[in-house]
Design a protein around this motif. Structure first.
Motif, PDB file in Angstrom:
ATOM      1  N   THR A 215       0.830  -1.208   0.000  1.00 56.16           N
ATOM      2  CA  THR A 215       0.000   0.000   0.000  1.00 56.16           C
ATOM      3  C   THR A 215       0.862   1.254   0.000  1.00 56.16           C
ATOM      4  OG1 THR A 215      -0.214  -0.059   2.424  1.00 56.16           O
ATOM      5  CG2 THR A 215      -1.941  -1.122   1.131  1.00 56.16           C
ATOM      6  N   GLN A 216       1.991   1.218   0.672  1.00 55.42           N
ATOM      7  CA  GLN A 216       2.865   2.392   0.674  1.00 55.42           C
ATOM      8  C   GLN A 216       3.481   2.636  -0.698  1.00 55.42           C
ATOM      9  OE1 GLN A 216       5.241   3.553   4.179  1.00 55.42           O
ATOM     10  NE2 GLN A 216       4.762   1.517   4.949  1.00 55.42           N
ATOM     11  N   ARG A 217       3.804   1.562  -1.398  1.00 51.33           N
ATOM     12  CA  ARG A 217       4.327   1.733  -2.756  1.00 51.33           C
ATOM     13  C   ARG A 217       3.278   2.382  -3.647  1.00 51.33           C
ATOM     14  NH1 ARG A 217       6.549  -3.396  -1.802  1.00 51.33           N
ATOM     15  NH2 ARG A 217       4.907  -4.441  -2.998  1.00 51.33           N
ATOM     16  N   VAL A 218       2.034   1.959  -3.491  1.00 51.39           N
ATOM     17  CA  VAL A 218       0.970   2.551  -4.297  1.00 51.39           C
ATOM     18  C   VAL A 218       0.786   4.025  -3.949  1.00 51.39           C
ATOM     19  CG1 VAL A 218      -1.497   2.492  -4.816  1.00 51.39           C
ATOM     20  CG2 VAL A 218      -0.213   0.360  -4.637  1.00 51.39           C
ATOM     21  N   LEU A 219       0.847   4.355  -2.662  1.00 50.79           N
ATOM     22  CA  LEU A 219       0.741   5.764  -2.267  1.00 50.79           C
ATOM     23  C   LEU A 219       1.867   6.576  -2.896  1.00 50.79           C
ATOM     24  CD1 LEU A 219      -0.224   5.560   1.524  1.00 50.79           C
ATOM     25  CD2 LEU A 219      -1.729   5.773  -0.462  1.00 50.79           C
ATOM     26  N   GLY A 220       3.069   6.007  -2.947  1.00 49.63           N
ATOM     27  CA  GLY A 220       4.180   6.695  -3.600  1.00 49.63           C
ATOM     28  C   GLY A 220       3.921   6.900  -5.077  1.00 49.63           C
ATOM     29  N   ASN A 221       3.358   5.889  -5.720  1.00 50.63           N
ATOM     30  CA  ASN A 221       3.036   6.013  -7.147  1.00 50.63           C
ATOM     31  C   ASN A 221       1.988   7.088  -7.391  1.00 50.63           C
ATOM     32  OD1 ASN A 221       4.792   3.944  -7.873  1.00 50.63           O
ATOM     33  ND2 ASN A 221       3.225   2.353  -7.691  1.00 50.63           N
ATOM     34  N   ARG A 222       1.063   7.242  -6.451  1.00 53.68           N
ATOM     35  CA  ARG A 222       0.011   8.240  -6.630  1.00 53.68           C
ATOM     36  C   ARG A 222       0.573   9.653  -6.722  1.00 53.68           C
ATOM     37  NH1 ARG A 222      -4.704   6.309  -2.319  1.00 53.68           N
ATOM     38  NH2 ARG A 222      -5.417   4.466  -3.489  1.00 53.68           N
TER      39      ARG A 222
END
Length: 511
Positions: A215-222
């Motif tokens: 989930t943190q990787r996805v937040l970074g991608n956002r």
């Protein structure tokens, strides 16, 4: 047919109008000819510049600052105009002097909300103040002596046993993963009174940790995708994100439910979950289970990720700089011994070179590398640069740590002595060294994290030496995330130190 043609002509005219109005910046932004910065494309600004950069937004901001000066500007669709403030005076103004004038803003709140909710990292105002006040009870001196130190000691012993097994077997291990396991176990016991058993079963994957990391990787991608709320509706990553967020939500709710059903644990006045369960908001109401869940997940990211990543970058830099490791081991041997292999609470602060090494790792590898705030009302920075309402202010601690204008000509060199030889010493200016954040939002757990890292590092390096397995990239790449983990495992071989290295040297001093 005529209507369709008219609509088409109208849309084409609108497009031409927008292209003329926003020739080098994202739509909706005002020109800022008074500031330097890379020219963007019509309507989308610098979006492609970020995606063309192999290391994403962090490196783009760094390169922009190096080329255009300590203050620069760029634009992104959905975010608007962003102004970087890469000097301590401006950061102090935003994070302290005019603290109420700059907030995270609705866009970032929405971006982080499905993971962090209304927890302390993603909220402002009275809710933030209430959470911060209650959280401060965990980090008082009495708790350090009675609870925190004992847990750190217990988990450090487990780490030493695991390392001993790897040293005997000769197998490689992922040091970053082991640090994540250590910090999650320690923080779980201290904060929630629960054992995640990460070190008890070091070969088994930890589902919570895997979900949290994803989930943190996805937040970074956002941060690099202004259209994330649309694209995630149709992508495999978006579907998995929704599944993992559901799992984390259920996990947090289970912690709350278990606590409500554990009458004995509810009696512990020092437990953070109990503190928040018994707290009341300004209107006299207790926090809902949803609010308690958000607090739990925010605490875990604070207690697990930040220290584990700092330890990982610190250990890499020690392996890359044998002379610095030698000085650190000398300090360790002067304070620890076979009879006292783990630091006591009383002597932790005496490990000044070790602490300086940790701070140097955090200077170059800050665990929260990039920050943004929205200006609420027209303002002027100390250097005379105006910030208009709605514009974003951005500071990149990763870039600041490498800026020669801030840290001198050796800014890119790993040199712990800079913290020992400066006027600030081991209490550096928080607006220059912003790895623990700064101003009213400075990290409550700074001493907690420092003690944890110093206790573990000194106990481990007294007995073991690490060697990176061949074939890894040096320095390691960081992963896209809201924090700064290494992109790939930190694979090492573990060796017992020879007798001469671990002997206590009564008269050794650091050079």
């Amino acid at each position: 047919m005529a209507i369709a043609t008219a609509i088409l002509v109208g849309l084409l005219g609108l497009l031409i109008y927008l292209l003329v109005k926003y020739p080098d910046r994202s739509i909706g932004t005002k020109p800022r000819t008074d500031l330097n910065g890379p020219k963007g494309l019509p309507l989308i600004g610098n979006l492609l510049d970020i995606h063309k950069n192999e290391k994403g937004l962090i490196m783009f901001v760094y390169e922009t600052l190096m080329e255009y000066g300590p203050n620069a500007t760029y634009t992104l669709p959905g975010m608007g105009r962003i102004i970087t403030i890469n000097n301590p005076e401006c950061l102090e103004h935003v994070m302290k002097t005019n603290f109420e004038g700059y907030i995270r803003g609705k866009m970032f709140y929405k971006l982080l909300h499905d993971v962090l909710g209304d927890g302390i990292f993603n909220t402002f105002g009275n809710n933030w103040r209430m959470q911060r006040k209650l959280s401060s009870h965990l980090f008082n001196t009495k708790n350090f002596r009675e609870i925190i130190y004992d847990v750190f000691e217990e988990e450090t012993k487990k780490m030493l046993n695991i390392l001993d097994n790897f040293a005997k077997s000769g197998k490689s291990l992922d040091l970053q993963d082991l640090f994540f396991r250590f910090t999650l176990d320690a923080f779980g016991k201290i904060t929630f009174g629960m054992d995640f058993k990460c070190l008890t079963n070091p070969d088994n994957p930890v589902q919570f940790a895997k979900s949290f990391d994803f989930t943190q990787r996805v937040l970074g991608n956002r941060l690099e995708n202004p259209f994330w709320s649309i694209t995630e509706l149709f992508t495999k990553e978006g579907r998995k994100m929704r599944e993992e967020c559901k799992y984390l939500s259920e996990f947090g709710n289970q912690i709350i439910e278990n606590r409500r059903n554990d009458l004995e644990a509810l009696k512990n006045p020092k437990d953070v979950v109990n503190l928040f369960m018994n707290a009341r908001k300004d209107n006299g109401e207790k926090l809902t289970d949803r609010e308690l869940r958000d607090i739990v997940l925010n605490f875990i990211i604070a207690g697990r990720d930040t220290t584990a990543q700092a330890l990982s970058w610190m250990m890499y830099n020690l392996m890359a700089n044998p002379s610095i490791e030698e000085k650190l081991v000398k300090e360790v041997n002067s304070l620890l011994s076979e009879e006292n292999p783990i630091s006591s609470y009383e002597i932790v602060k005496q490990f000044q070179y070790t602490q300086a090494t940790l701070y140097e790792a955090l200077r170059l590898h800050p665990v929260v590398p990039d920050n943004f705030r929205v200006c609420l009302k027209d303002d002027v920075l100390p250097n005379g640069i105006p910030i208009y309402a709605g514009e974003l202010v951005n500071w990149c601690s990763w870039a600041i740590g490498r800026d020669e204008r801030v840290w001198g000509k050796d800014a890119k060199i790993f040199n712990p002595e800079r913290f020992l030889n400066s006027e600030d010493g081991l209490k550096p200016n928080q607006y220059k060294f912003s790895s623990f954040n700064c101003g009213p939002r400075i990290c409550l757990g700074q001493n907690f994290a420092t003690m944890e890292a110093v206790m573990l590092t000194t106990a481990v390096l007294r007995q073991y030496k690490f060697e990176m397995t061949p074939g890894q990239k040096c320095p390691p790449d960081y992963a896209c995330s809201i924090t700064l983990p290494m992109k790939n495992p930190l694979l090492v071989k573990v060796h017992h130190r020879c007798v001469a290295e671990v002997q206590t040297a009564d008269n050794q001093t650091l050079m």
